[in-house]
Design a protein around this motif. Structure first.
Motif, PDB file in Angstrom:
ATOM      1  N   UNK A 100       0.817  -1.461  -0.040  1.00 53.49           N
ATOM      2  CA  UNK A 100       0.061  -0.083  -0.009  1.00 53.49           C
ATOM      3  C   UNK A 100       0.795   1.464  -0.063  1.00 53.49           C
ATOM      4  N   UNK A 101       2.149   1.101   0.202  1.00 52.52           N
ATOM      5  CA  UNK A 101       3.169   2.461   0.161  1.00 52.52           C
ATOM      6  C   UNK A 101       3.333   2.783  -1.239  1.00 52.52           C
ATOM      7  N   UNK A 102       3.046   3.826  -1.798  1.00 52.15           N
ATOM      8  CA  UNK A 102       3.318   4.030  -3.116  1.00 52.15           C
ATOM      9  C   UNK A 102       4.849   3.844  -3.717  1.00 52.15           C
ATOM     10  N   UNK A 103       5.157   3.340  -4.700  1.00 55.17           N
ATOM     11  CA  UNK A 103       6.093   2.818  -5.421  1.00 55.17           C
ATOM     12  C   UNK A 103       6.236   3.168  -6.790  1.00 55.17           C
ATOM     13  N   UNK A 104       7.448   3.280  -7.335  1.00 54.54           N
ATOM     14  CA  UNK A 104       7.664   3.606  -8.742  1.00 54.54           C
ATOM     15  C   UNK A 104       8.712   2.734  -9.247  1.00 54.54           C
ATOM     16  N   UNK A 105       8.857   2.097 -10.474  1.00 59.69           N
ATOM     17  CA  UNK A 105       9.702   1.165 -11.094  1.00 59.69           C
ATOM     18  C   UNK A 105      10.197   1.638 -12.279  1.00 59.69           C
ATOM     19  N   UNK A 106      11.448   1.272 -12.688  1.00 56.53           N
ATOM     20  CA  UNK A 106      12.241   1.661 -13.701  1.00 56.53           C
ATOM     21  C   UNK A 106      13.083   0.630 -14.009  1.00 56.53           C
ATOM     22  N   UNK A 107      13.164  -0.223 -14.998  1.00 57.26           N
ATOM     23  CA  UNK A 107      14.113  -1.356 -15.191  1.00 57.26           C
ATOM     24  C   UNK A 107      14.309  -2.045 -14.167  1.00 57.26           C
ATOM     25  N   UNK A 108      13.355  -2.764 -13.510  1.00 59.49           N
ATOM     26  CA  UNK A 108      13.507  -3.638 -12.341  1.00 59.49           C
ATOM     27  C   UNK A 108      14.030  -2.961 -10.923  1.00 59.49           C
ATOM     28  N   UNK A 109      14.069  -1.677 -10.884  1.00 60.66           N
ATOM     29  CA  UNK A 109      14.546  -0.908  -9.724  1.00 60.66           C
ATOM     30  C   UNK A 109      13.262  -0.104  -9.403  1.00 60.66           C
ATOM     31  N   UNK A 110      12.805  -0.132  -8.097  1.00 58.70           N
ATOM     32  CA  UNK A 110      11.669   0.503  -7.505  1.00 58.70           C
ATOM     33  C   UNK A 110      12.218   1.445  -6.431  1.00 58.70           C
ATOM     34  N   UNK A 111      11.432   2.308  -6.142  1.00 63.68           N
ATOM     35  CA  UNK A 111      11.647   3.210  -4.955  1.00 63.68           C
ATOM     36  C   UNK A 111      10.653   3.774  -4.440  1.00 63.68           C
ATOM     37  N   UNK A 112      10.612   4.040  -2.997  1.00 60.08           N
ATOM     38  CA  UNK A 112       9.504   4.416  -2.087  1.00 60.08           C
ATOM     39  C   UNK A 112       9.868   5.893  -1.792  1.00 60.08           C
ATOM     40  N   UNK A 113       8.883   6.543  -1.132  1.00 67.24           N
ATOM     41  CA  UNK A 113       9.015   7.929  -0.594  1.00 67.24           C
ATOM     42  C   UNK A 113       9.338   7.590   0.868  1.00 67.24           C
ATOM     43  N   UNK A 114      10.139   8.754   1.355  1.00 64.26           N
ATOM     44  CA  UNK A 114      10.360   9.054   2.783  1.00 64.26           C
ATOM     45  C   UNK A 114      10.926  10.196   3.113  1.00 64.26           C
ATOM     46  N   UNK A 115      10.144  10.924   4.251  1.00 61.57           N
ATOM     47  CA  UNK A 115      10.539  12.075   4.716  1.00 61.57           C
ATOM     48  C   UNK A 115      11.470  12.121   5.825  1.00 61.57           C
ATOM     49  N   UNK A 116      11.906  13.079   6.325  1.00 59.25           N
ATOM     50  CA  UNK A 116      12.959  13.188   7.381  1.00 59.25           C
ATOM     51  C   UNK A 116      13.117  14.381   7.811  1.00 59.25           C
ATOM     52  N   UNK A 117      13.729  14.700   9.321  1.00 56.34           N
ATOM     53  CA  UNK A 117      14.121  16.327   9.489  1.00 56.34           C
ATOM     54  C   UNK A 117      15.431  16.699   8.769  1.00 56.34           C
ATOM     55  N   UNK A 118      15.316  18.073   8.292  1.00 54.22           N
ATOM     56  CA  UNK A 118      16.391  18.502   7.370  1.00 54.22           C
ATOM     57  C   UNK A 118      17.830  18.242   8.093  1.00 54.22           C
ATOM     58  N   UNK A 184      16.108  28.531   6.220  1.00 55.57           N
ATOM     59  CA  UNK A 184      16.956  28.658   4.913  1.00 55.57           C
ATOM     60  C   UNK A 184      16.091  28.425   3.778  1.00 55.57           C
ATOM     61  N   UNK A 185      14.898  27.980   3.781  1.00 55.55           N
ATOM     62  CA  UNK A 185      14.431  27.269   2.609  1.00 55.55           C
ATOM     63  C   UNK A 185      15.072  26.433   1.808  1.00 55.55           C
ATOM     64  N   UNK A 186      15.963  25.876   2.381  1.00 56.33           N
ATOM     65  CA  UNK A 186      16.927  24.803   1.620  1.00 56.33           C
ATOM     66  C   UNK A 186      16.161  23.398   1.334  1.00 56.33           C
ATOM     67  N   UNK A 187      16.543  22.609   0.350  1.00 57.34           N
ATOM     68  CA  UNK A 187      16.034  21.461   0.393  1.00 57.34           C
ATOM     69  C   UNK A 187      16.934  20.243   0.431  1.00 57.34           C
ATOM     70  N   UNK A 188      16.413  19.049   0.514  1.00 56.75           N
ATOM     71  CA  UNK A 188      17.352  17.902   0.484  1.00 56.75           C
ATOM     72  C   UNK A 188      16.745  16.641  -0.302  1.00 56.75           C
ATOM     73  N   UNK A 189      16.924  16.187  -1.291  1.00 51.76           N
ATOM     74  CA  UNK A 189      16.772  15.016  -1.885  1.00 51.76           C
ATOM     75  C   UNK A 189      17.633  13.943  -2.187  1.00 51.76           C
ATOM     76  N   UNK A 190      17.468  12.953  -1.504  1.00 57.15           N
ATOM     77  CA  UNK A 190      18.532  11.697  -1.609  1.00 57.15           C
ATOM     78  C   UNK A 190      17.774  10.329  -2.368  1.00 57.15           C
ATOM     79  N   UNK A 191      18.417   9.764  -3.112  1.00 59.56           N
ATOM     80  CA  UNK A 191      17.920   8.481  -3.348  1.00 59.56           C
ATOM     81  C   UNK A 191      19.261   7.401  -3.007  1.00 59.56           C
ATOM     82  N   UNK A 192      18.543   6.188  -2.455  1.00 58.93           N
ATOM     83  CA  UNK A 192      19.656   5.237  -2.074  1.00 58.93           C
ATOM     84  C   UNK A 192      19.123   4.035  -1.506  1.00 58.93           C
ATOM     85  N   UNK A 193      19.924   3.201  -1.201  1.00 57.51           N
ATOM     86  CA  UNK A 193      19.385   1.918  -0.382  1.00 57.51           C
ATOM     87  C   UNK A 193      19.729   2.196   0.927  1.00 57.51           C
TER      88      UNK A 193
END
Length: 261
Positions: A100-118, A184-193
């Motif tokens: 039930x957690x949204x995921x997206x897949x490309x070429x056999x690799x999937x990612x899910x979403x997560x938020x965290x404190x900056x 600061x209105x800075x953003x962070x966006x990471x993709x990983x294992x």
């Protein structure tokens, strides 16, 4: 992995979805009306799911079977930055949810979403997150997993190709983690294992900073910005709450509740 995403146009799409989602937060945020940091986290997640589905033409923006691609008018409805949205072929990325957690897949690799404190990306405690994230974090990983992972081999670990489809995809599930600094209105966006950090160690086997790969938008395009004094997302995972996503007019099924399981 990032080369694959860049070559397929997926990296540009991820960056657009991230910028568009937080641009919508800016447009809708009304602190004088009582909206607080929980509202930011909840809605940033909702908008990010929506933008990912739009740009990849999947989920609620997937054309019914046997019909052509979703019309550009449908993809543009309700957003102000459609002109900046990358134009990807339908099917480049597909929805592949997990519990039930949204995921997206490309070429056999999937990612899910997560938020965290900056600023706390290495300190995310997956042991305190949802069962879905815990399951992903517990997955064994070694150097035979497509050559992607670099930690030591695990004794007796079956090779990836020896696993069933579900187990293979669990091994190849990544996390797209995002955060915002309210001052600061800075953003962070990471993709990983992610890793099972019961030892309170680093939350990641590996991670890549996607914003480091961001290029200036082409002439005529603008990048949405947040207000000068936004309120930060909640430190808890906003996507643990059920969220209703608007159905397309040509979808006769009932609204689907999504959220992290």
């Amino acid at each position: 992995m990032l080369d694959l995403l860049a070559d397929r146009g997926v990296l540009e799409a991820l960056l657009w979805a991230h910028g568009s989602a937080y641009g919508q937060v800016r447009q809708d945020f009304n602190p004088e009306g009582g909206q607080k940091q929980g509202w930011i986290g909840y809605n940033a997640y909702t908008y990010l799911v929506d933008r990912l589905d739009r740009v990849f033409q999947c989920g609620d923006y997937q054309a019914p079977s046997g019909e052509g691609p979703v019309g550009r008018d449908v993809l543009a409805a309700g957003i102000s930055d459609f002109a900046a949205m990358p134009d990807l072929a339908p099917g480049t990325v597909v929805r592949h949810d997990l519990n039930g957690s949204p995921g997206w897949m490309v070429d056999g690799w999937r990612w899910l979403l997560a938020s965290y404190p900056f600023g706390q990306v290495t300190k995310i405690r997956w042991t305190d997150k949802s069962e879905t994230k815990q399951t992903v974090a517990r997955q064994p990983h070694n150097t035979d997993d497509g050559g992607l992972f670099t930690i030591e081999d695990v004794a007796g670990l079956p090779r990836l190709e020896e696993l069933g489809d579900h187990e293979q995809l669990l091994r190849k599930t990544l996390v797209l983690a995002h955060a915002m600094d309210s001052n600061t209105v800075d953003f962070e966006l990471f993709l990983g294992r992610i890793r099972w950090n019961q030892d309170r160690g680093d939350a990641w086997v590996w991670r890549s900073d996607l914003l480091d790969r961001q290029t200036p938008p082409p002439a005529g395009r603008t990048t949405p910005k947040l207000p000068d004094n936004p309120v930060p997302p909640s430190s808890t995972e906003a996507n643990d709450a059920p969220v209703s996503i608007r159905r397309l007019p040509n979808d006769s099924s009932a609204p689907r509740a999504i959220g992290e399981a």
